[in-house]
Design an enzyme around this catalytic site. Structure first.
Site, PDB file in Angstrom:
ATOM      1  N   PRO A   2       5.786   3.014  -9.483  1.00  0.00           N
ATOM      2  CA  PRO A   2       7.097   3.645  -9.669  1.00  0.00           C
ATOM      3  C   PRO A   2       7.808   3.840  -8.321  1.00  0.00           C
ATOM      4  O   PRO A   2       7.162   4.186  -7.334  1.00  0.00           O
ATOM      5  CB  PRO A   2       6.767   5.007 -10.286  1.00  0.00           C
ATOM      6  CG  PRO A   2       5.337   4.962 -10.662  1.00  0.00           C
ATOM      7  CD  PRO A   2       4.685   3.896  -9.862  1.00  0.00           C
ATOM      8  N   GLU A   3       9.085   3.587  -8.300  1.00  0.00           N
ATOM      9  CA  GLU A   3       9.872   3.837  -7.096  1.00  0.00           C
ATOM     10  C   GLU A   3      10.779   5.039  -7.339  1.00  0.00           C
ATOM     11  O   GLU A   3      10.743   5.658  -8.405  1.00  0.00           O
ATOM     12  CB  GLU A   3      10.662   2.580  -6.724  1.00  0.00           C
ATOM     13  CG  GLU A   3       9.738   1.452  -6.238  1.00  0.00           C
ATOM     14  CD  GLU A   3      10.436   0.489  -5.276  1.00  0.00           C
ATOM     15  OE1 GLU A   3      11.401   0.903  -4.603  1.00  0.00           O
ATOM     16  OE2 GLU A   3      10.012  -0.669  -5.210  1.00  0.00           O
TER      17      GLU A   3
END
Ligand SMILES: [Zn+2]
Length: 296
Positions: A2-3
Site C-alpha cells: 500500500p502507498e
C-alpha cells in the site's frame, strides 16, 4: 504494497468506525507482526476512547483518551475490515462478509470491538504490518516518525522546499523522491507516475530542479504539482473503490488503480501527441517505468 493514497483511503474508511468510539474489547490472535505487540497492548486500549484518527506518511495514528497514540502500519499485505453491527439488517452483506472472512480468518491477527458497534479486523498474511502504542508527548521523538520529511499533500511541501532539498544532490530524481527524509510516504508507483506527469526523466540528476543557490526552477514547480495531483487523484479513486467495497464486504486497503505509466512496459505513451513507448528500467533495485520520448 500500500502507498500513501491507499493508507489515506483506509484512514477515511476507519475514521467513522473508530473516531469517538471506545475500545470495548481487543483480541490479539497473533502478536508477532513485524515486531511483537507489547504484552499490555489490549490493556492499554480497552476502555480508552479514540479522540482523533489521523495519518503521518503511511502510518495511521489513533489518538487515545489516555494520552497514548496507537500507531498502525499496513506493511506489505495488511488490510482492515470493518463490520458494523448497525448494518446487520442487510443480511446479504453479512453473508458475503462471513464467507469472505472465513477464507482469510487465519490471517485475522488483531480485532477491535468498538463501542460504536463496529468490529475492526486487521488481516495480514505476510505479517509485515505493525502496531505500537506510544505516549502522545513522545510522538515527535518516535523513531518510526522522527526522520520523515514533509507530507506531500501538506502546504509546507512546495517547489521552494523540494528545490532546497535537492540542491547539490547528485542522485537521480527517482531516488531522491523515494527518500522518506526528503518527502514522506511516496513509494515506487507514485514516483513513476509523478515523474511521468511532470515529463521529467527518472534518470535526471536531482539537483537540476534547483538553481545553484537552491531556488526552484520550472521543473521543481511542475514536479510538485504532479506529485500532489497524482496523489489526490489516487485518493479520489480510493474513495470510489471504498464506496464499492462498502456495498460488498467492507475490505479496506486494496483497490484497483489506473496508472498512466506504471506497469505499462512496451505500451504507447499516454501523453497527448507523444508517439513514445513506455520503457522499464531498474534503478536502485526497483522497477522504473517511463517514456524516454517525452520525459527528459
Ligand atoms: Zn511520451
Amino acid at each position: 504494497m500500500p502507498e500513501l493514497p491507499e493508507v489515506e483511503t483506509v484512514r477515511r474508511g476507519l475514521e467513522p468506525a473508530m473516531s469517538g468510539a471506545r475500545f470495548v474489547k481487543v483480541e490479539v490472535r497473533r502478536g508477532d507482526l513485524r515486531w511483537p505487540l507489547p504484552k499490555d497492548f489490549a490493556r492499554r486500549l480497552e476502555g480508552r476512547t479514540v479522540t482523533g484518527f489521523g495519518r503521518r506518511a503511511k502510518y495511521l495514528l489513533a489518538d487515545l483518551s489516555s494520552g497514548d497514540v496507537l500507531i498502525m502500519h499496513l506493511g506489505m499485505s495488511g488490510s482492515f475490515r470493518v463490520f458494523d453491527h448497525g448494518l446487520r439488517a442487510g443480511g446479504e452483506k453479512l453473508g458475503r462478509y462471513r464467507r469472505e472472512r472465513a477464507q482469510h480468518a487465519a490471517h485475522d491477527h488483531v480485532v477491535f470491538h468498538m463501542s460504536s458497534g463496529a468490529v475492526v479486523t486487521f488481516n495480514d498474511p505476510r505479517r509485515f504490518g505493525s502496531m505500537k502504542i506510544v505516549p502522545r508527548a513522545k510522538l515527535e521523538a518516535e523513531p518510526l516518525l522522527k526522520s520523515l520529511g514533509p507530507e506531500p499533500l501538506g502546504n509546507s511541501f512546495d517547489a521552494a522546499m523540494l528545490a532546497r532539498a535537492c540542491k547539490g544532490k547528485k542522485t537521480t530524481l527517482k531516488a531522491a523522491l523515494l527518500d522518506q527524509r526528503l518527502v514522506a510516504g511516496l513509494g515506487n508507483i507514485y514516483v513513476c507516475e509523478a515523474l511521468f506527469r511532470a515529463r521529467l526523466s527518472p534518470k535526471r540528476i536531482a539537483s537540476t530542479i534547483a538553481t545553484r543557490s537552491g531556488a526552484p526552477n520550472e521543473r521543481a514547480t511542475h514536479l510538485v504539482d504532479a506529485i500532489k495531483a497524482v496523489l489526490s487523484d489516487a485518493i479520489k479513486d480510493g474513495g470510489s473503490s471504498l464506496r464499492d467495497h462498502r456495498r460488498t464486504d467492507g475490505d479496506l486497503g486494496m483497490f484497483q488503480h489506473h496508472f498512466r505509466v506504471y506497469d505499462r512496459e512496451g505500451e504507447t505513451c499516454r501523453t497527448a501527441g507523444c508517439t513514445g513507448v513506455v520503457k522499464r528500467i531498474v534503478q536502485n533495485g526497483r522497477a522504473t517505468f517511463y517514456c524516454p520520448a517525452c520525459q527528459t
